[in-house]
Design a protein around this motif. Structure first.
Motif, PDB file in Angstrom:
ATOM      1  N   THR A 117       0.834  -1.199   0.000  1.00  0.00           N
ATOM      2  CA  THR A 117       0.000   0.000   0.000  1.00  0.00           C
ATOM      3  C   THR A 117       0.870   1.251   0.000  1.00  0.00           C
ATOM      4  OG1 THR A 117      -1.617  -1.257   1.287  1.00  0.00           O
ATOM      5  CG2 THR A 117      -1.968   1.119   1.105  1.00  0.00           C
ATOM      6  N   ALA A 118       1.921   1.262   0.817  1.00  0.00           N
ATOM      7  CA  ALA A 118       2.811   2.422   0.884  1.00  0.00           C
ATOM      8  C   ALA A 118       3.499   2.670  -0.452  1.00  0.00           C
ATOM      9  CB  ALA A 118       3.847   2.223   1.981  1.00  0.00           C
ATOM     10  N   GLU A 119       3.748   1.601  -1.228  1.00  0.00           N
ATOM     11  CA  GLU A 119       4.397   1.745  -2.530  1.00  0.00           C
ATOM     12  C   GLU A 119       3.531   2.513  -3.526  1.00  0.00           C
ATOM     13  OE1 GLU A 119       5.348  -2.231  -3.605  1.00  0.00           O
ATOM     14  OE2 GLU A 119       7.040  -2.380  -2.205  1.00  0.00           O
ATOM     15  N   ALA A 120       2.233   2.627  -3.227  1.00  0.00           N
ATOM     16  CA  ALA A 120       1.348   3.407  -4.104  1.00  0.00           C
ATOM     17  C   ALA A 120       1.556   4.907  -3.910  1.00  0.00           C
ATOM     18  CB  ALA A 120      -0.112   3.040  -3.829  1.00  0.00           C
ATOM     19  N   ASP A 121       2.350   5.283  -2.915  1.00  0.00           N
ATOM     20  CA  ASP A 121       2.737   6.671  -2.624  1.00  0.00           C
ATOM     21  C   ASP A 121       1.616   7.494  -1.994  1.00  0.00           C
ATOM     22  OD1 ASP A 121       5.349   6.314  -3.493  1.00  0.00           O
ATOM     23  OD2 ASP A 121       4.853   6.871  -5.553  1.00  0.00           O
ATOM     24  N   THR A 122       0.484   7.618  -2.666  1.00  0.00           N
ATOM     25  CA  THR A 122      -0.595   8.468  -2.154  1.00  0.00           C
ATOM     26  C   THR A 122      -1.940   7.811  -2.400  1.00  0.00           C
ATOM     27  OG1 THR A 122      -0.800   9.657  -4.241  1.00  0.00           O
ATOM     28  CG2 THR A 122       0.731  10.575  -2.617  1.00  0.00           C
ATOM     29  N   ALA A 123      -2.967   8.302  -1.712  1.00  0.00           N
ATOM     30  CA  ALA A 123      -4.316   7.767  -1.915  1.00  0.00           C
ATOM     31  C   ALA A 123      -5.348   8.740  -1.376  1.00  0.00           C
ATOM     32  CB  ALA A 123      -4.472   6.412  -1.228  1.00  0.00           C
ATOM     33  N   ARG A 124      -6.556   8.567  -1.854  1.00  0.00           N
ATOM     34  CA  ARG A 124      -7.697   9.246  -1.249  1.00  0.00           C
ATOM     35  C   ARG A 124      -8.204   8.348  -0.133  1.00  0.00           C
ATOM     36  NH1 ARG A 124      -9.848  13.549  -3.138  1.00  0.00           N
ATOM     37  NH2 ARG A 124      -8.801  13.217  -5.147  1.00  0.00           N
ATOM     38  N   MET A 125      -8.723   8.946   0.947  1.00  0.00           N
ATOM     39  CA  MET A 125      -9.147   8.128   2.082  1.00  0.00           C
ATOM     40  C   MET A 125     -10.441   8.650   2.686  1.00  0.00           C
ATOM     41  SD  MET A 125      -6.477   9.383   5.010  1.00  0.00           S
ATOM     42  CE  MET A 125      -6.325  11.140   5.360  1.00  0.00           C
ATOM     43  N   THR A 126     -11.179   7.721   3.260  1.00  0.00           N
ATOM     44  CA  THR A 126     -12.318   8.062   4.107  1.00  0.00           C
ATOM     45  C   THR A 126     -12.171   7.253   5.385  1.00  0.00           C
ATOM     46  OG1 THR A 126     -13.720   6.309   3.179  1.00  0.00           O
ATOM     47  CG2 THR A 126     -13.856   8.488   2.144  1.00  0.00           C
ATOM     48  N   LEU A 127     -12.634   7.800   6.494  1.00  0.00           N
ATOM     49  CA  LEU A 127     -12.494   7.060   7.749  1.00  0.00           C
ATOM     50  C   LEU A 127     -13.603   7.428   8.723  1.00  0.00           C
ATOM     51  CD1 LEU A 127     -11.192   9.192  10.048  1.00  0.00           C
ATOM     52  CD2 LEU A 127      -9.204   8.895   8.559  1.00  0.00           C
ATOM     53  N   ARG A 128     -13.808   6.535   9.647  1.00  0.00           N
ATOM     54  CA  ARG A 128     -14.762   6.761  10.734  1.00  0.00           C
ATOM     55  C   ARG A 128     -14.166   6.217  12.022  1.00  0.00           C
ATOM     56  NH1 ARG A 128     -21.215   5.931  11.315  1.00  0.00           N
ATOM     57  NH2 ARG A 128     -21.046   7.959  10.297  1.00  0.00           N
ATOM     58  N   THR A 129     -14.249   7.013  13.069  1.00  0.00           N
ATOM     59  CA  THR A 129     -13.819   6.589  14.394  1.00  0.00           C
ATOM     60  C   THR A 129     -14.966   6.781  15.375  1.00  0.00           C
ATOM     61  OG1 THR A 129     -11.487   7.107  14.035  1.00  0.00           O
ATOM     62  CG2 THR A 129     -12.221   7.015  16.304  1.00  0.00           C
ATOM     63  N   GLN A 130     -15.277   5.729  16.111  1.00  0.00           N
ATOM     64  CA  GLN A 130     -16.316   5.784  17.141  1.00  0.00           C
ATOM     65  C   GLN A 130     -15.676   5.466  18.478  1.00  0.00           C
ATOM     66  OE1 GLN A 130     -18.673   2.853  14.868  1.00  0.00           O
ATOM     67  NE2 GLN A 130     -20.378   4.299  14.958  1.00  0.00           N
ATOM     68  N   THR A 131     -15.829   6.378  19.441  1.00  0.00           N
ATOM     69  CA  THR A 131     -15.239   6.215  20.759  1.00  0.00           C
ATOM     70  C   THR A 131     -16.325   6.291  21.821  1.00  0.00           C
ATOM     71  OG1 THR A 131     -13.241   7.343  19.967  1.00  0.00           O
ATOM     72  CG2 THR A 131     -13.481   7.102  22.342  1.00  0.00           C
ATOM     73  N   SER A 132     -16.295   5.378  22.776  1.00  0.00           N
ATOM     74  CA  SER A 132     -17.267   5.399  23.871  1.00  0.00           C
ATOM     75  C   SER A 132     -16.546   5.157  25.188  1.00  0.00           C
ATOM     76  CB  SER A 132     -18.352   4.339  23.656  1.00  0.00           C
ATOM     77  OG  SER A 132     -17.798   3.047  23.593  1.00  0.00           O
ATOM     78  N   ALA A 133     -16.933   5.947  26.202  1.00  0.00           N
ATOM     79  CA  ALA A 133     -16.329   5.824  27.529  1.00  0.00           C
ATOM     80  C   ALA A 133     -17.224   6.519  28.533  1.00  0.00           C
ATOM     81  CB  ALA A 133     -14.934   6.439  27.554  1.00  0.00           C
TER      82      ALA A 133
END
Length: 284
Positions: free
Chosen positions: A59-75
Motif C-alpha cells: 500500500t505504501a508503494e502506491a505513494d498516495t491515496a484518497r481516504m475516508t475514515l470513521r472513528t467511534q469512541t465510547s467511555a
C-alpha cells in the motif's frame, strides 16, 4: 483542550482517527515471504499471514491515496463519532482532510507527525492568542505521557509496527467482498502486542492482543482496515467503582484513487497555537 469545548472534542477524535492513517507509515516486514515475482500475493495455503504483513508495504508503494475514515469512541456512558475525508501520503504519513465531529466540520492537516486543526471562528476567543489554528506534536506528546520518551498506543511509530505482531496462526481468510466496485479479500488477524517494540507498555493499556480486519485488492494493497480496541487508562483515572477507566475505540479507514495528488503544508507559525502541553496535562 479542556478550554475548547467544541473544538477540543473534535481534536481528540481527530487524533484517534490519525491512528488508522499512520498504521501505514514507515511500516513493513524485513522480508517478503509469500510474494510472487510480479509482486502479487501467493494463493497457496499458509500464506495468509504473509499476504497481510506485506500489504502495508504494497500500500505504501502506491505513494498516495484518497481516504475516508470513521472513528467511534465510547467511555463513561458517553460516545463520539468522527467522519473524515481527504488524501494521504502513504510513505510520509502527511495528510489533509475534513473531519466532521461534534456537529461541526474541522479542517485538519498532518505534517511531519504534527496535527494542525483550524478552529471555528466562534471559538477562537478560547485559543491562546486567538489564533485560527491549533497544533499537537504527536512525538512530543508521546514522550511527555511516558516520561521517558517511549511510545504508546497513540504513537504513530507504534501503530506502524502492527505488521510485526501478525503471525500465520492468528490470520484467517474470511471471504471476498466488493468495496467501491473493487474485488477484495477480507482477512481477520490478531496482533500479538508482545511482538511490538513497546509491547510491555501497550499490554497494560490494551491487553495481550488487538483484533484487526483488512481487505486487500488483487495487488495486495489495503482497501479497508478496521481496528477495535479497548484502551485502559494507565495513571490515576478511575470510574465510580475505583477501577481504571476504559474507552472502546472502533476505527475504519478506506483507501481509493491511489496516486492522487497530496499537498500537506503546515499553517504559518504566527497563526498557530501549540496545545501539545495542554493535551499532556489533561491526561495526568
Amino acid at each position: 483542550m479542556a478550554q475548547l469545548p467544541g473544538a477540543g472534542r473534535a481534536t481528540a477524535v481527530g487524533v484517534a482517527c490519525l491512528l488508522a492513517c499512520t498504521a501505514l507509515t514507515a511500516c513493513g516486514s524485513d522480508a517478503e515471504p509469500g510474494r510472487k515475482a510480479d509482486g502479487s500475493a501467493s494463493s497457496s495455503g499458509g500464506d495468509d499471514g504473509a499476504a497481510v504483513r506485506t500489504a502495508f508495504d504494497r500500500t505504501a508503494e502506491a505513494d498516495t491515496a484518497r481516504m475516508t475514515l470513521r472513528t467511534q469512541t465510547s467511555a463513561a456512558g458517553q460516545s463520539a463519532t468522527a467522519d473524515g475525508k481527504g488524501v494521504i501520503d502513504l510513505s510520509a504519513g502527511d495528510s489533509t482532510m475534513t473531519i466532521s465531529a461534534a456537529g461541526q466540520k474541522i479542517e485538519q492537516r498532518v505534517v511531519d507527525q504534527v496535527v494542525y486543526q483550524k478552529v471555528p471562528e466562534r471559538q477562537r476567543a478560547q485559543v491562546p492568542g486567538k489564533k485560527p489554528w491549533v497544533k499537537i506534536d504527536l512525538k512530543k506528546a508521546a514522550a511527555q505521557q511516558n516520561g521517558q520518551g517511549g511510545s504508546r498506543i497513540s504513537d504513530p511509530a507504534e501503530s506502524a509496527g502492527f505488521a510485526k505482531g501478525i503471525t500465520d496462526k492468528d490470520t484467517r481468510k474470511v471471504g471476498t467482498e466488493k468495496i467501491d466496485g473493487v474485488n477484495t479479500t477480507h482477512y481477520r488477524v490478531t496482533v500479538d502486542v508482545d511482538k511490538l517494540s513497546t509491547g510491555a507498555k501497550l499490554k497494560r493499556q490494551v491487553g495481550p492482543t488487538l483484533p484487526m480486519d483488512v481487505w486487500l485488492d488483487d495487488k495486495g494493497r489495503i482497501r479497508r482496515q478496521q481496528v477495535d480496541m479497548t484502551i485502559k487508562a494507565t495513571t490515576g483515572q478511575t470510574d465510580s467503582a475505583d477501577t481504571p477507566r476504559k474507552a472502546k475505540v472502533h476505527t475504519r479507514i478506506e483507501f481509493s484513487d491511489f496516486g492522487t495528488e497530496v499537498e500537506a503544508q503546515a499553517p504559518p507559525a504566527d497563526e498557530t497555537a501549540d496545545l501539545t502541553d495542554k493535551l499532556s496535562q489533561t491526561r495526568h
